[in-house]
Scaffold this motif. Structure first.
Motif, PDB file in Angstrom:
ATOM      1  N   PRO A 267       0.845  -1.041  -0.064  1.00 38.82           N
ATOM      2  CA  PRO A 267       0.002   0.018  -0.135  1.00 38.82           C
ATOM      3  C   PRO A 267       0.897   1.150  -0.129  1.00 38.82           C
ATOM      4  O   PRO A 267       1.987   1.271   0.488  1.00 38.82           O
ATOM      5  CB  PRO A 267      -0.762  -0.117   1.184  1.00 38.82           C
ATOM      6  CG  PRO A 267      -0.805  -1.545   1.669  1.00 38.82           C
ATOM      7  CD  PRO A 267       0.498  -2.050   1.157  1.00 38.82           C
TER       8      PRO A 267
ATOM      9  N   GLU B 204      -7.619  -5.758  -1.007  1.00 41.27           N
ATOM     10  CA  GLU B 204      -6.175  -5.822  -0.798  1.00 41.27           C
ATOM     11  C   GLU B 204      -5.547  -6.353  -2.102  1.00 41.27           C
ATOM     12  O   GLU B 204      -4.461  -5.492  -2.269  1.00 41.27           O
ATOM     13  CB  GLU B 204      -5.829  -6.566   0.421  1.00 41.27           C
ATOM     14  CG  GLU B 204      -4.372  -6.691   0.632  1.00 41.27           C
ATOM     15  CD  GLU B 204      -4.269  -7.438   1.934  1.00 41.27           C
ATOM     16  OE1 GLU B 204      -2.996  -7.511   2.313  1.00 41.27           O
ATOM     17  OE2 GLU B 204      -5.016  -8.052   2.482  1.00 41.27           O
TER      18      GLU B 204
ATOM     19  N   PRO C 206      -5.443  -0.937   1.888  1.00 38.57           N
ATOM     20  CA  PRO C 206      -5.988  -2.350   1.651  1.00 38.57           C
ATOM     21  C   PRO C 206      -7.402  -2.262   2.543  1.00 38.57           C
ATOM     22  O   PRO C 206      -7.166  -1.848   3.971  1.00 38.57           O
ATOM     23  CB  PRO C 206      -5.109  -3.375   2.280  1.00 38.57           C
ATOM     24  CG  PRO C 206      -4.294  -2.768   3.093  1.00 38.57           C
ATOM     25  CD  PRO C 206      -3.817  -1.364   2.378  1.00 38.57           C
TER      26      PRO C 206
END
Length: 263
Positions: A2, A71, A99
């Motif tokens: 991320p 995710e 996510p």
């Protein structure tokens, strides 16, 4: 992984609250019947989620944008944001792609935790990534309401009669009640909150083992009953892409909007 970057610095002598928009796409969009989440399906040559993110990046009332995505699709959204120049490092406003969970509540809580870890935001707008046609006017009205109340939700009047049902004595369903249509609204997004109000509501909600919620205004209404949740005028064009035919409708609305024919 991320991505997350620090929000841009507040302008000197800021006289208005800092507004963060959270575009939520934690669900899988199974009703569309395809392999991709509905938020990644193409709409006029661009992914649906890109339209939604771009709307908030372009809104003068919004200071920064975070995205919460299922995710396994975070890398794809990172690429979409980078290619479209929507990241804060390339002239856009996206400062984090995180996510999310399997439910709307889980994704909202992910956004809330991210904001708690990054002080500076005063107001937060939560928006369904599957609503790609949200307008600057709708965003402005939602932000403006938060000067007077702690929570606000965009809605449009119901043009259909809505009935409450119960199991019928002979099988199937039977009408139990017909609420007056004048008191009914169809909720859209964004939903806006003073951050401290949303935080308090979620603290209470997450401590409730019986929590069942699909709507953030509903969380505030249930757990902070003394907090007014204002209804903000929405637009019929702000549709949610849920079923396969909705993409075609959204494309027509997008062409009308770009031609100046849709409000």
């Amino acid at each position: 992984m991320p991505t997350e970057t620090a929000p841009g610095p507040a302008s000197g002598g800021r006289t208005r609250p800092r507004v963060t928009a959270a575009v939520l796409a934690g669900g899988t969009g199974t009703r569309m019947g395809g392999e991709l989440p509905k938020q990644l399906l193409p709409l006029a040559g661009r992914p649906i989620i890109e339209h939604a993110i771009a709307a908030f990046c372009a809104a003068p009332d919004v200071d920064d944008v975070i995205v919460v995505m299922v995710e396994e699709q975070v890398p794809e959204v990172e690429k979409i944001v980078a290619d479209a120049g929507l990241g804060s490092g390339t002239g856009g406003k996206v400062t984090a792609i995180l996510p999310g969970g399997a439910t709307r509540t889980a994704s909202s809580h992910t956004a809330l935790r991210a904001l708690d870890a990054r002080p500076g935001t005063d107001l937060v707008l939560l928006h369904d990534a599957a609503r790609p046609l949200v307008s600057a006017g709708t965003i402005r009205r939602c932000v403006g309401a938060l000067a007077e109340v702690g929570a606000a939700g965009v809605a449009v009047p119901s043009s259909d009669t809505v009935v409450a049902v119960e199991p019928g004595a002979s099988g199937g369903e039977a009408i139990r009640d017909v609420p007056p249509r004048t008191s009914l609204r169809r909720m859209q997004t964004p939903q806006g909150f003073r951050l401290d109000v949303l935080r308090r509501a979620y603290e209470l909600a997450l401590a409730d083992p019986g929590l069942v919620a699909t709507d953030d205004c509903g969380v505030v209404l249930r757990y902070l009953p003394d907090e007014e949740v204002r209804v903000i005028e929405g637009e019929e064009s702000n549709i949610k892409v849920t079923n396969p035919g909705d993409v075609e409708i959204a494309e027509v609305l997008l062409r009308l909007r770009d031609a100046g024919g849709a409000s």
